[in-house]
Enzyme design. Structure first.
Site, PDB file in Angstrom:
ATOM      1  CE  LYS A   1     -13.679  28.849 -16.047  1.00 57.08           C
ATOM      2  NZ  LYS A   1     -14.949  29.206 -16.696  1.00 57.08           N
TER       3      LYS A   1
ATOM      4  CB  SER B   1     -14.851  28.014 -20.415  1.00 57.13           C
ATOM      5  OG  SER B   1     -15.422  28.760 -19.350  1.00 57.13           O
TER       6      SER B   1
ATOM      7  CB  SER C   1     -18.528  28.586 -18.854  1.00 61.52           C
ATOM      8  OG  SER C   1     -18.121  28.879 -20.164  1.00 61.52           O
TER       9      SER C   1
END
Lengths: 94, 484
Positions: B84, B159, B183
């Site tokens: 990420k 997210s 997330s």
């Protein structure tokens, strides 16, 4: 609870973030909704309840203050927009 | 030609542990796997990646060379993966999907990035996300929304939407995401893959861009429980650079996979199965319970009565911590700086106003509000007290149960752009995941079938503090039951 224009202006100043009028119009209702959600906490009976600051018990851990390798000056400055004489540069404040 | 396409598809679809076996057998090289992933990333239309690592093939060649010399480092050596884009990677741009950090190249790597590199993993690149991890759809990205590989008209969740979409589309053998309120787990559920949020402190956060420091945790997104255990083995544990990382000894997480469900005590909290949960999701979760019961698990209904306060407490605490953490973006030491300004104050204000997107600004203002004099006790302190009560609920049920079973998300992936008008509607979708972060517990989302539109559904297991092994035990048993 209603959120006033003056309160927004105060917050913007505190947070150093300014919303354009269109941004504020876009998010005014959302902001109000979230505040209303937060207000639901008023219903919680918190009499004699300790606040939980972190999920784990943090303790201070001491160590010898030894010199260890860190970032070189050039590496530390490499991501700044403006530098001068090995320092970060900002507009004059005096 | 068709045959070679399907051979490539099959190779790309392997789990990390199966790919590891092929590498060990010598039937495929890390360079081949890496090139395959890079080709797929280049062809993908789903916007899962923000940056591709130009040195990926070089890292793969080094892994192959180690293996040839008989110096392979372990089961993840040569496995291509991605991170990420809030996980710092030395020399490779780390944007947080924000204009603020669009050009930021970190001078050092996060501990998790370093540990995976030391395990021999090949870094393919950096994955798209909601800006500063604020969001549940991966639409709040400066680099455009992530599309769900199962249906590109729909959100990938967030997210860590890019992290989940990349695994679902076989663009990486596994990825890491970060989980502040769901997330990792929610996008994993929406894309049909597995995602774990370990116990607060189990994994070092050194070098990960801070959002809400008392809630954030890194977690793996994988194709199955065995891969999840492998990745956890590589990244978990104390880190001298992160004072909040835990000293507790590490088990071999692979051991947990063999234990089976017999005797496992599973509680289904009724507050997570009621109003707002779609019928199809509820049925899928009940099917998981049935699979485990058939293997000898004991399944009962339980209660976490203070669940209703978790969402409010979460948004107050996370926004407050975010407004503090994001105070560092002032255009001086790194990151975006505005072009024209008369003085320092104006420079900082314009930098922040232009560099942050809508959702980030909204949360900074909310956090500023709830922390300001006169409101602190009513919001922030009260949220922390609610947090204590939510934790007490969990402690109570974990005296009776080894693991809890709930939905991960109340609904399956919705259409891109659908819920833009009312963020509260999106916030409400986090209702099943946020309490886990509020209490600092570990939880895992297991893919458990699809709805009538073919969209993936996730079931969530929650365990007591440091109960990652029992999560993997339950997940592995459910996988086995699902295949039988």
């Amino acid at each position: 609870m209603e959120f006033s224009e003056q309160e927004l202006a105060d917050l913007e100043m505190l947070a150093r973030v300014e919303l354009s009028e269109s941004e504020w119009n876009r998010c005014r209702q959302a902001f109000q909704n979230v505040l209303d959600l937060a207000a639901s906490l008023q219903a919680v009976d918190t009499e004699e309840v300790e606040p939980m600051i972190s999920p784990i018990h943090l303790m201070n851990v001491m160590r010898e203050d030894e010199i260890r390798p860190g970032l070189e000056r050039e590496e530390a400055l490499a991501q700044a927009t403006e530098t001068e004489s090995g320092c970060f540069k900002v507009p004059r404040i005096l | 030609m068709n045959q070679s396409i399907s051979a490539a598809e099959e190779l790309a679809a392997l789990t990390a542990h199966d790919a590891s076996c092929r590498l060990a057998e010598g039937t495929v090289s890390s360079v081949q796997l890496t090139q395959l992933m890079l080709d797929r990333i280049a062809a993908s239309q789903n916007n899962a990646f923000i940056t591709v690592n130009p040195k990926a093939l070089e890292e793969a060649a080094a892994a192959d060379a180690r293996r040839q010399k008989g110096e392979a480092r372990g089961p993840l050596d040569g496995i291509p993966m991605a991170l990420k884009d809030n996980i710092s990677t030395q020399g490779l741009r780390t944007t947080c999907a924000s204009r603020m950090l669009a050009e930021f190249v970190p001078p050092y790597s996060a501990t998790v990035a370093r540990r995976l590199s030391e395990a021999g993993c090949v870094l393919l690149g950096k994955l798209n996300m909601d800006e500063f991890a604020m969001g549940s759809t991966s639409e709040n990205s400066y680099f455009g929304p992530v599309r769900n590989p199962r249906d590109p008209q729909r959100i990938a969740g967030g997210s860590s939407g890019g992290s989940a979409a990349a695994v679902a589309e076989n663009l990486a053998y596994f990825t890491l995401g970060s989980d502040t309120g769901g997330s990792v787990r929610q996008p994993a559920a929406m894309c049909g893959v597995m995602g774990m949020k370990p116990t607060y402190g189990r994994i070092s956060r050194y070098g990960v861009v801070a959002f809400a420091s008392s809630l954030d945790q890194i977690g793996p997104i994988t194709k199955d429980a065995q891969d999840c255990a492998l990745v956890l083995n590589a990244i978990a544990g104390k880190d001298p650079y992160d004072g909040s990382s835990l000293m507790n000894p590490l088990p071999d997480y692979l051991d947990a996979l063999k234990d089976g469900a017999a005797g496992l005590r599973i509680g289904i909290p009724k507050e997570y199965m009621g109003e707002g949960i779609s019928e199809e999701v509820r049925m899928a979760v009940e099917r998981v319970a049935g699979l485990l019961e058939a293997q000898g698990a004991i399944v009962e209904t339980c209660s976490l009565p203070r669940t209703e306060y978790a969402l409010s407490a979460y948004y107050v605490i996370s926004s407050a911590e975010a407004c503090s953490n994001l105070g560092r973006y002032d255009g001086v030491k790194y990151g975006y700086r505005t072009q024209a300004y008369a003085n320092l104050a104006e420079m900082i204000e314009k930098t922040r106003s232009e560099g942050f997107g809508d959702e980030v600004k909204r949360r900074i203002l909310l956090g500023t509000y709830t922390l300001s004099a006169g409101y602190f006790d009513a919001y922030y302190k009260r949220a922390q007290q609610a947090r204590t009560l939510i934790m007490e609920d969990f402690r109570k049920v974990f005296r009776q149960y080894d693991v809890l079973l709930t939905p991960t998300s109340p609904v399956t992936a919705w259409a891109l752009g659908q819920k833009h008008a009312n963020p509260l509607e999106i916030y409400a979708m986090d209702v099943c995941t946020v309490s886990v972060n509020v209490a600092g517990l570990p939880a895992l989302s297991l893919p458990c079938g699809t709805d009538s539109q073919g969209l993936p559904i996730g079931a969530q297991f929650i365990a007591n503090t440091l109960g990652e092994a029992v999560l993997l035990r339950a997940a592995a048993a459910a996988e086995k039951g699902g295949k039988a």
